[in-house]
Design an enzyme around this catalytic site. Structure first.
Site, PDB file in Angstrom:
ATOM      1  N   GLU A   1       0.851  -1.184   0.000  1.00 27.82           N
ATOM      2  CA  GLU A   1       0.000   0.000   0.000  1.00 27.82           C
ATOM      3  C   GLU A   1       0.894   1.244   0.000  1.00 27.82           C
ATOM      4  O   GLU A   1       1.855   1.269   0.750  1.00 27.82           O
ATOM      5  CB  GLU A   1      -0.909   0.051   1.234  1.00 27.82           C
ATOM      6  CG  GLU A   1      -1.913   1.184   1.142  1.00 27.82           C
ATOM      7  CD  GLU A   1      -2.918   1.208   2.304  1.00 27.82           C
ATOM      8  OE1 GLU A   1      -2.733   0.448   3.262  1.00 27.82           O
ATOM      9  OE2 GLU A   1      -3.857   1.991   2.236  1.00 27.82           O
TER      10      GLU A   1
ATOM     11  N   GLY B   1       2.850   2.619  10.724  1.00 31.94           N
ATOM     12  CA  GLY B   1       2.561   1.847  11.930  1.00 31.94           C
ATOM     13  C   GLY B   1       2.414   0.358  11.672  1.00 31.94           C
ATOM     14  O   GLY B   1       3.066  -0.468  12.302  1.00 31.94           O
ATOM     15  N   ALA B   2       1.549   0.011  10.732  1.00 33.34           N
ATOM     16  CA  ALA B   2       1.298  -1.397  10.438  1.00 33.34           C
ATOM     17  C   ALA B   2       0.476  -1.488   9.164  1.00 33.34           C
ATOM     18  O   ALA B   2      -0.037  -0.485   8.680  1.00 33.34           O
ATOM     19  CB  ALA B   2       0.546  -2.060  11.585  1.00 33.34           C
TER      20      ALA B   2
ATOM     21  N   GLU C   1      -5.663  -2.832  12.561  1.00 35.33           N
ATOM     22  CA  GLU C   1      -5.354  -3.693  11.405  1.00 35.33           C
ATOM     23  C   GLU C   1      -6.334  -4.862  11.338  1.00 35.33           C
ATOM     24  O   GLU C   1      -6.768  -5.265  10.262  1.00 35.33           O
ATOM     25  CB  GLU C   1      -3.909  -4.200  11.452  1.00 35.33           C
ATOM     26  CG  GLU C   1      -2.846  -3.110  11.565  1.00 35.33           C
ATOM     27  CD  GLU C   1      -3.003  -1.943  10.606  1.00 35.33           C
ATOM     28  OE1 GLU C   1      -3.508  -2.142   9.488  1.00 35.33           O
ATOM     29  OE2 GLU C   1      -2.640  -0.807  11.000  1.00 35.33           O
TER      30      GLU C   1
HETATM   31  N1  TRP Z   1      -3.218   0.876   5.717  1.00 34.21           N
HETATM   32  C1  TRP Z   1      -2.242   1.095   6.737  1.00 34.21           C
HETATM   33  C2  TRP Z   1      -3.000   1.367   8.027  1.00 34.21           C
HETATM   34  O1  TRP Z   1      -4.008   1.955   8.024  1.00 34.21           O
HETATM   35  C3  TRP Z   1      -1.373   2.280   6.438  1.00 34.21           C
HETATM   36  C4  TRP Z   1      -0.034   1.965   5.896  1.00 34.21           C
HETATM   37  C5  TRP Z   1       0.852   1.115   6.403  1.00 34.21           C
HETATM   38  C6  TRP Z   1       0.614   2.545   4.797  1.00 34.21           C
HETATM   39  N2  TRP Z   1       2.003   1.141   5.686  1.00 34.21           N
HETATM   40  C7  TRP Z   1       1.880   1.994   4.685  1.00 34.21           C
HETATM   41  C8  TRP Z   1       0.244   3.487   3.884  1.00 34.21           C
HETATM   42  C9  TRP Z   1       2.775   2.369   3.710  1.00 34.21           C
HETATM   43  C10 TRP Z   1       1.137   3.872   2.900  1.00 34.21           C
HETATM   44  C11 TRP Z   1       2.378   3.299   2.812  1.00 34.21           C
HETATM   45  O2  TRP Z   1      -2.621   0.991   9.074  1.00 34.21           O
HETATM   46 ZN    ZN Z   2      -5.694   1.756   8.482  1.00 39.50          ZN
END
Ligand code: TRP
Ligand code: ZN
Length: 868
Positions: A120, A260-261, A297
């Site tokens: 992502e 974060g994750a 998550e």
């Molecule tokens: N979807 C992840 C969350 O909401 C966000 C995220 C984690 C993210 N790693 C990333 C977005 C790297 C962009 C790039 O926790």
């Molecule tokens: Zn998220």
């Protein structure tokens, strides 16, 4: 910059020309050269014989269509165009990537010894050429091949379906994910780990294996994450009726991670900061952060994965909603009031600041250059406030009906924010037409309230006006549908029923016009009004409260958040006064009545310690900065310091008694134990600026049996600049320099050091053995904290802070643009400062804008900041 990065617009969305129903991936993992074979089943959807795939930062090693080598293609820096294609075909693409040189931490990279991925938002295109957009949903099978000794664990999404050994010391595992998903949810991990295992039985009786993978030797730091995961699974069943849908749920903790994750289907990858904790290494805040992020998550499995986003402009569809869900999870498990207070602090501080910056955007942005720049406080935290307002307008029961309808309609698809609102509207019958503006309008509404009591007619009138100032992205603003949660109190503290037009009104007023009046009837005495209870909308409220009314609400409001907010209002009043006094060389002061009000709170026998602690916490320097233009960093620091010393001096006896009373012999992360430690350490922070400070802080550091108390002592020593600071810092670093995650706390103290020579010390600290600019956590802790949370030193009038910032950003722009881009934010807000500082910051931004290899992340932000 070779060519100018292109902006994309939400209005330009079109459905894909081709879709991919199945993807079969094979990874032959090697540190320097990994080969990826991707076999897709492709189906043409529109009259177009050219398929355009996304791909960058890799080598193309082969293309076949239906088993035939294909030469009708063109390759650019960012795309692969394949020509002359039939209606349906099998596409095989071979690419080669270099995980060990991937410092951007997007795509496939090495974190320590392990291979991992981050896809992502648009990282999958660094693994293979693909339709890397969230509305292309495919079924994935993934075969991972690697050296068996160094990578005993080979993981990917879904269920493990097959495995075997190869003769050259390598082995393979094949995974199959039955749920169609977009490429951003793909994940692969390979390495050597210790594993914590448990099991969860879902509400329908299915057994799910739970596995948490951590670096070897860290198993004793994984149980809290496991407990949080089980709590999250249970909570989502109980509150939302949502059940997990695979036989296995895996979490991997890695040390190198940009955020974060990440909620990859069945295989979450986590920044180790949000997994690893024991009482010697983690603070209470860390424990609560782990619970929230593990929950977040996990909750994405439904709000994000089962129902994903049609396009990235819809990001808040999954993020705002999932933040709302994780906030509710934390509030149901712990203190609702304390959670609300902390979330509101984020909105009123950094989110309002973002709204007022050149990066201002609606929770559903209209235009994007680099998607990574839109994982923002606005999309996440304000996005959650928008969901919360829907919840406020509908009530829990109707909200859950709306959720049910949303899942029924959109499960297994890529949806839009409009789809979500429509489901809420249809399920509840509540009209959300005007409310939809919250998705398209940026900026912070300013609401002014005035009141009038008419004794003769026994009416109380609340007059409201709203206006949103133009933002850089959007000059014209309209009136929003603002849910105003209010309550009226009689002098004896009883609630005055709210009656409008002869009917009971309920607490939530629908404030929808530029100007609107609400006339409450049957009001037999002049009431005290509690406004914007629970912070029922993300707005700036202006109401001319008297000190008496605020002190009344601090004690009498029948809602903890409202008590806290009244206290904050009172503090804000005197902060403003003292800032003005400092600027005009007058004496700073705080009335006895205000001191007495806070003494009353501290000594309260009914309030929870955790809550008292929040009541006694002054707003952050950054939050106060948001009230002013131009910002006077030195005056704000002086006024905050004065208030702290004044309260400490007045309450020294009570604070000391409380401090000793609240001592606990055993460490436990039960919520009331956390609350007691929180209040005790708030007392310590005040006492640190009194004569007893040196003694108490040193004693606490030496006797602490947990990281919360250790850090509270160090942080008090740091903030109060006690003589013991250096020796405590040295002792800590001697003890922990082998552990980067623990050292982050120490780096943070160096980064936020208020001492005059802080920058010099920070530069020295960069050569500490535990520090590395390649690691995002280290970088954020030391350098990021200096940029964002050390205003007096960062904004020093000699420009040294700004110069240091651009030196660091030049390096990060090359190694990790995503991290660089998150750290530049304080510089973007230069227009909030005085002329001299504006010129100094602009000079650095212009320097950066001319970098030859400027990444689009920084390009987008710097350009906006300079064009304003
Ligand atoms: N979807 C992840 C969350 O909401 C966000 C995220 C984690 C993210 N790693 C990333 C977005 C790297 C962009 C790039 O926790
Ligand atoms: Zn998220």
């Amino acid at each position: 910059m070779t060519h100018q990065p292109q902006a994309k617009y939400r209005k330009d969305y079109t459905s894909p020309d081709f879709t991919i129903s199945d993807l079969d991936l094979t990874f032959d993992l090697f540190d320097q050269e990994t080969t990826v074979t991707a076999v897709s089943k492709v189906i043409k959807q529109k009259d177009n014989s050219t398929l355009t795939l996304d791909g960058e930062h890799m080598e193309l090693a082969g293309i076949q269509i239906d088993g035939v080598e294909w030469s009708a293609y063109e390759l650019t820096d960012t795309n692969l165009h394949i020509h002359d294609l039939p209606k349906e075909f099998e596409l095989a693409i071979i690419t080669k990537v270099n995980p060990s040189e991937n410092t951007a931490l997007e795509g496939l990279y090495k974190s320590g010894g392990a291979f991992c991925t981050q896809c992502e938002a648009e990282g999958f295109r660094r693994i293979t050429y693909f339709l890397d957009r969230p509305d292309v949903l495919a079924k994935y099978t993934t075969t991972v091949i690697a050296d068996k000794e160094t990578n005993p664990y080979l993981l990917s999404n879904g269920n493990r379906v097959d495995s075997g050994d190869l003769d050259n010391g390598r082995h393979w595992v094949k995974w199959s994910d039955p749920h169609p998903k977009p490429s951003y949810l793909f994940a692969l991990v390979a390495g050597q780990f210790d594993v914590l295992r448990d099991q969860f039985t879902t509400m329908s009786g299915r057994k799910v294996d739970l596995e948490i993978f951590v670096d070897q030797g860290n198993l004793d730091r994984a149980p809290h994450a496991m407990a949080s995961l089980i709590n999250a699974m249970k909570w989502d069943e109980e509150r939302f009726g949502l059940e997990y849908d695979l036989d296995i749920y895996m979490i991997v903790a890695v040390d190198f991670f940009n955020m974060g994750a990440m909620e990859n289907k069945g295989l979450n990858v986590f920044n180790s900061k949000y997994v690893l904790a024991n009482d010697q290494t983690a603070t209470d805040t860390d424990y609560l952060g782990i619970e929230a992020v593990i929950g977040h998550e996990y909750f994405h499995n439904w709000t994000g994965n089962r129902i994903t986003c049609r396009d990235w402009f819809q990001l808040s569809l999954k993020e705002g909603l999932t933040v709302f869900r994780d906030q509710e999870f934390s509030s149901d498990l712990g203190s609702r009031a304390v959670n609300r207070i902390n979330n509101v602090r984020i909105i009123r501080g950094p989110q309002f600041a973002e709204d007022a910056s050149p990066m201002s955007h609606p929770i559903r942005p209209e235009t994007v250059i680099e998607m990574n720049n839109f994982y923002t406080l606005t999309v996440y935290e304000k996005g959650s406030e928008v969901i919360r307002m829907i919840h406020t307008l509908l009530g829990e029961e109707n909200f859950q009906k709306g959720m049910k309808l949303y899942v029924e309609r959109h499960d297994g698809t890529a949806a839009t924010c409009d789809d979500f609102v429509a489901a809420m509207e249809d399920a509840s019958g509540v009209d959300l037409q005007q409310f939809r503006l919250w998705y398209s309008q940026s900026g912070t509404p300013q609401v002014k309230a005035t009141t009038n009591y008419d004794q003769q007619n026994r009416t109380f009138t609340l007059q409201l006006t709203q206006a949103t100032a133009a933002t850089q992205d959007q000059p014209e603003k309209q009136a929003l549908h603002i849910p105003m949660n209010v309550e009226l109190y009689a002098q004896d503290g009883s609630i005055i029923p709210m009656v409008i037009n002869d009917k009971p009104a309920g607490n939530i007023l629908n404030f929808t016009q530029d100007e609107q009046s609400f006339v409450f009837e049957n009001v037999s005495e002049k009431p005290v009004i509690s406004l914007l209870r629970e912070f029922s909308a993300p707005i700036k409220l202006h109401y001319d409260y008297s000190d008496e009314d605020l002190m009344f609400l601090m004690v009498k409001a029948q809602n903890e958040f409202a008590c806290w907010d009244a206290g904050q209002n009172l503090i804000a009043k005197y902060l403003r006064q003292n800032i003005a006094a400092f600027q005009t060389d007058k004496e700073l002061s705080l009335p006895q009545s205000v001191l007495d009000a806070f003494k009353g709170i501290l000594l309260s026998e009914t309030l929870e310690p955790a809550f008292i602690s929040e009541m006694l916490t002054l707003p952050s320097q950054n939050e106060v900065a948001g009230w002013f233009k131009p910002v006077d960093v030195d005056a704000i620091a002086e006024a905050l310091g004065f208030m702290k010393r004044a309260i400490a001096a007045e309450l020294v006896e009570e604070l000391t008694a409380m401090y000793h009373n609240l001592k606990q012999d055993q460490y436990s992360v039960e919520h009331d134990c956390i609350g007691k430690r929180s209040l005790r350490n708030t007392c310590l922070a005040y006492l640190a600026v009194t004569d007893e400070g040196e003694k108490l802080v040193t004693a606490q550091y030496q006797s602490a049996n947990n990281m919360t108390d250790t850090m509270a002592a160090m942080s008090s020593a740091n903030q109060a600049q006690l003589a013991c600071r250096e020796s405590l810092m040295k002792d800590f670093s001697d003890k922990w320099s082998h552990d980067g995650l623990v050292m982050d706390k120490w780096f943070m103290l160096q980064g936020t050091n208020p001492a005059n020579n802080a920058l010099e010390m920070i530069k020295q600290t960069m050569s500490h053995t535990a520090f590395s600019l390649k690691n995002p956590n280290r970088t954020r802790s030391l350098v990021g904290a200096f940029f964002g949370q050390n205003p007096v030193n960062f904004h020093k009038i000699d420009g040294s802070g700004y110069q240091f910032a651009s030196e660091i950003l030049i390096q990060l722009n090359e190694s990790n643009p995503q991290v660089a881009s998150r750290m530049i934010d304080p510089l973007l807000k230069y227009r909030q400062y005085d002329e001299t500082r504006q010129v100094l910051i602009r000079t650095e931004l212009e320097k950066l804008s001319k970098l030859e290899n400027l990444a689009k992340d920084l390009y987008e932000k710097i350009n906006k900041a300079l064009e304003a």
